[in-house]
Design an enzyme around this catalytic site. Structure first.
Site, short mmCIF file in Angstrom:
data_model
loop_
_atom_site.label_atom_id
_atom_site.label_comp_id
_atom_site.label_asym_id
_atom_site.label_seq_id
_atom_site.Cartn_x
_atom_site.Cartn_y
_atom_site.Cartn_z
N HIS A 86 0.82 -1.21 0.00
CA HIS A 86 0.00 0.00 0.00
C HIS A 86 0.86 1.27 0.00
O HIS A 86 0.35 2.35 -0.28
CB HIS A 86 -1.05 -0.01 1.12
CG HIS A 86 -0.55 0.29 2.50
ND1 HIS A 86 -0.25 -0.68 3.41
CD2 HIS A 86 -0.32 1.47 3.12
CE1 HIS A 86 0.14 -0.11 4.54
NE2 HIS A 86 0.10 1.19 4.39
N ASP A 116 1.22 -7.68 2.21
CA ASP A 116 1.35 -6.24 1.98
C ASP A 116 2.81 -5.80 1.81
O ASP A 116 3.37 -5.14 2.68
CB ASP A 116 0.69 -5.50 3.15
CG ASP A 116 0.35 -4.05 2.81
OD1 ASP A 116 0.89 -3.54 1.80
OD2 ASP A 116 -0.43 -3.43 3.54
N SER A 153 4.08 2.35 8.25
CA SER A 153 3.86 1.32 7.24
C SER A 153 5.15 1.05 6.51
O SER A 153 5.84 1.98 6.11
CB SER A 153 2.80 1.77 6.25
OG SER A 153 1.55 1.41 6.73
N1 ARG Z 1 -4.53 0.84 7.63
C1 ARG Z 1 -3.23 0.79 7.03
C2 ARG Z 1 -2.61 2.18 7.06
O1 ARG Z 1 -3.07 3.02 7.75
C3 ARG Z 1 -3.27 0.21 5.66
C4 ARG Z 1 -3.91 1.05 4.61
C5 ARG Z 1 -3.94 0.49 3.24
N2 ARG Z 1 -4.92 -0.53 3.04
C6 ARG Z 1 -6.22 -0.31 2.67
N3 ARG Z 1 -7.00 -1.35 2.57
N4 ARG Z 1 -6.71 0.86 2.40
O2 ARG Z 1 -2.01 2.71 6.18
N1 GLU Z 2 -0.97 1.48 7.66
C1 GLU Z 2 -0.33 2.56 8.34
C2 GLU Z 2 0.59 3.38 7.46
O1 GLU Z 2 0.46 3.46 6.29
C3 GLU Z 2 0.42 2.02 9.50
C4 GLU Z 2 -0.51 1.52 10.47
C5 GLU Z 2 -0.77 2.51 11.55
O2 GLU Z 2 -1.30 3.60 11.32
O3 GLU Z 2 -0.42 2.11 12.65
O4 GLU Z 2 1.44 4.05 7.91
#
Ligand code: ARG
Ligand code: GLU
Length: 721
Positions: free
Chosen positions: A85, A221, A655
């Protein structure tokens, strides 16, 4: 006696500042104070091996990837791993209908096939230095906040200028603890970063937005990039002549797997946390801002989802946009829920009472801190309506793609109205906008945006306070009598910004006359009118209130340090390099439910559903799973692990962060947090907060067995202990 103990335990439990070992994202320069505790937790390295400015150390293997993620070096040829991502935007930009790398994956067969990504950078931290004294030079206690800020700004500019080390380097001074301390960060920025490999979306985003922010997780991922440098190993713009970057340090990759209780250390560039806000600040975010933002986003997401489900091109065009909007939307919901569950506002209120009592017990303290919370309460009260109106502009008006796009023409429109504007400036500006226009229309579906426009304008009309509605909007509103469909039809039928060929034509021969016409375009008029409301009415008060809040926070946190008897508090995240320690751990989200700390490929087949996009399983992967073709990547328990959870305190920006074992070997890539822990940017709860990590062996398995890209695994140094 017993009662007293129970009472003390009760109090301790409720003291938010009673730090747990796992809590906090610590700047590497604090290592000397932290190393003892980290070694107690299971670290087997010295502070110097982790962060050194004289010798190569772990920190030299960690990069900030783009501006919002982290990456890690895993070979002597500049190979980096980050999340799928995090590479998403770059992979999507390389995708076309005829070669859709986002959907089908991409694997460069050789270095020659690795793809450049204009605009993508990776940044190394060279060193950090406490410059608080120099930043505060000339600051006096009697100064107004504005004067204080001006002196500090000037000092920072001077320090940054003086520290500049030439091409490829940047010097940035950043405030810590709301400006109680300042650090200078010297960074080295590489600009030739090429795409090497990415799994197909049904592996890299498996579970999609349905599983996002939640455990159990089965997402592969990760994506792979390579840094290229000039022949002398220095940052350079993209060139065919560039060569793979030779890092000072890269990580070994551990094949050992993890067990519950194992030490985990995360290195990365976490973005923002607000752990020291007052009760009023937390209340604003969790219960006033988040719900409004969520309701705007809900509308956009529903419309996008429908359009994406029925058309492959739309899916490709909107996948990245949808994921971005959905990510914040879901996080905000989880955050508000978590804050409510923890009773953070009430707890903070209690702490504030305790702090105030302590402050008022001493005259000098009372002068300094006595009025803090009253001032905070008053300021947040004043801020609230303006803050809300600001959200209607950013999530409402700017949520309509056409309007947001039109707002990008502000400068050229202004330029075209100036009598002494130079022709060459106009042409230069138009050239930039021409390429922005092509990019915009590559991923744009007007029919979808029309629906969004109707939904959002209706919502603004119904819910925005009359006082803050932009003039042009009010004019239309009067004419429409609350019915927006007619206006939306006319907007899209007449706006030049909805007509790519007309717009390109204007930009190709950018005469002042044709450009001036843009100023009267309905899309431009509407967004410009909202910008005027923002700039003239909303922003000034927000700025003033936020300035007051920042200074109150600065005083509060300084007070907390005394209140806490000088105990080291971790500073909030601010996109600088941080280290967070924890352990591999499971958790229990509710009564009678216990989540195991790891997932296996069996879960991929359990989730499989060919009718739900997020749960389509790649046929090749399915075959590998069914034939148990896991190679040496299988766990000692005989299953193929996919992801695991640990108790590191992390946030957005983490991330792609490497997760290391006690020896500093790579055991996984951080990619998310659990649903019950999403409030950890405001309050960390050791009981519920878990970060979600891709098991590095699943990553290797996909590269090797699924993609057949052994050349990449061969570059890495695999270790078994
Ligand atoms: N929650 C994770 C972050 O904050 C992953 C985001 C990407 N994945 C998604 N399904 N949108 O970045
Ligand atoms: N998915 C998040 C990012 O892109 C990291 C997860 C979080 O926020 O802890 O940075």
């Amino acid at each position: 006696m017993e009662k007293t103990i129970i009472f003390i335990l009760f109090i301790l439990n409720f003291l938010p500042f009673s730090l747990k070992a796992e809590e906090g994202m610590w700047p590497p320069v604090f290592l000397s104070q932290r190393i003892g505790e980290m070694q107690k937790m299971g670290l087997k390295m010295t502070a110097e091996e982790i962060y050194s400015i004289n010798n190569s150390s772990l920190k030299d293997a960690i990069v900030q990837f783009g501006s919002g993620c982290t990456g890690v070096l895993v070979s002597e040829k500049g190979l980096i791993l980050t999340n799928h991502h995090c590479g998403f935007g770059s992979i999507q930009k390389q995708s076309r209908m005829e070669h859709d790398y986002l959907t089908n994956g991409f694997w460069a067969g050789s270095m020659e096939e690795e793809l450049p990504n204009p605009g993508l950078t990776v940044t190394f931290l060279v060193r950090m230095e406490d410059v608080s004294i120099k930043v505060m030079e000339g600051v006096t206690a009697s100064m107004t906040e504005l004067d204080r800020a001006a002196v500090i700004k000037k000092n920072i500019e001077k320090i940054e200028k003086g520290a500049s080390q030439g091409a490829g380097f940047e010097a940035k001074v950043k405030p810590f603890y709301y400006g109680n301390q300042y650090f200078l960060c010297i960074n080295e920025v590489f600009k030739d970063v090429r795409l090497v490999g990415a799994p197909p979306s049904n592996i890299g985003s498996f579970g999609g937005d349905t599983d996002n922010w939640a455990w159990p997780r089965h997402t592969g991922d990760f994506s792979i990039f390579r840094i290229y440098a000039s022949k002398d190993n220095k940052p350079a713009d993209y060139s065919k002549e560039n060569v793979p970057y030779k890092p000072k340090k890269y990580l070994s990759v551990s094949m050992k797997g993890v067990e519950k209780g194992d030490f985990t250390m995360i290195f990365g560039f976490p973005g923002t946390t607000k752990e020291y806000l007052t009760s009023y600040g937390v209340d604003l975010i969790a219960f006033k801002e988040n719900p409004v933002k969520v309701s705007f986003r809900q509308q956009r997401l529903d419309i996008m989802k429908n359009a994406m489900a029925s058309d492959r091109r739309t899916r490709m065009q909107y996948a990245s946009k949808h994921a971005g909007i959905a990510n914040g939307w879901k996080k905000m919901m989880g955050e508000s829920k978590g804050i409510e569950r923890l009773g953070t506002v009430g707890r903070k209120h209690e702490e504030e009472k305790g702090f105030a009592e302590w402050a008022n017990a001493d005259q000098a303290r009372a002068i300094k801190y006595g009025a803090l919370f009253n001032a905070a309460e008053k300021t947040y009260k004043r801020l609230y309506p303006y803050d809300l109106a600001g959200i209607f502009v950013t999530e409402g008006f700017q949520g309509i793609e056409l309007l947001k796009f039109a707002s990008g023409f502000k400068d050229i429109i202004k330029l075209s109205s100036q009598k002494d504007a130079k022709e060459s400036d106009l042409v230069k500006n138009a050239e930039k906008l021409r390429s922005a226009t092509l990019t915009f229309f590559k991923d744009y579906q007007q029919s979808l945006d029309r629906k969004v426009a109707l939904a959002l304008l209706t919502m603004i009309s119904n819910k925005m306070s009359q006082e803050f509605k932009p003039d042009f909007f009010k004019e239309i509103e009067k004419k429409q009598h609350g019915k927006w469909a007619g206006f939306v039809d006319r907007l899209f039928a007449t706006s030049v910004f909805a007509d790519s060929s007309k717009l390109i034509q204007i930009l190709s021969e950018p005469g002042a006359k044709s450009l001036r016409k843009l100023a009267k375009d309905p899309a431009y008029l509407l967004i410009a009118s909202s910008a005027i409301m923002m700039d003239k009415t909303i922003s000034p008060v927000m700025l003033e209130c936020n300035r007051t809040i920042d200074s109150l926070q600065r005083i509060y946190i300084e007070g907390l340090m005394h209140y806490e008897n000088g105990r080291l508090l971790y500073p909030d995240a601010n996109s600088t390099m941080r280290i967070a320690c924890g352990k591999v751990d499971d958790y229990s989200p509710e009564d009678a439910v216990n989540y195991r700390y790891f997932t296996t490929v069996a879960g991929i087949l359990q989730k499989e559903n060919p009718d739900i996009y997020d749960y389509v399983v790649d046929p090749k992967l399915k075959n590998l799973i069914l034939s148990r073709d896991f190679g040496e990547y299988v766990d000692k328990d005989g299953t193929m692990h996919v992801a695991f959870t640990a108790s590191n305190h992390t946030t957005g920006g983490n991330s792609g962060s490497p997760v290391l074992d006690g020896n500093g070997s790579l055991i996984g890539l951080n990619f998310d947090r659990n649903w019950e822990g999403t409030m950890s940017d405001l309050q960390y709860d050791p009981d519920q907060c878990r970060n979600i990590i891709l098991d590095i062996r699943y990553c290797l398995f996909i590269i090797d067995r699924f993609a057949g890209a052994q050349r990449l695994v061969n570059e890495m140094k695999l270790v078994n202990d």
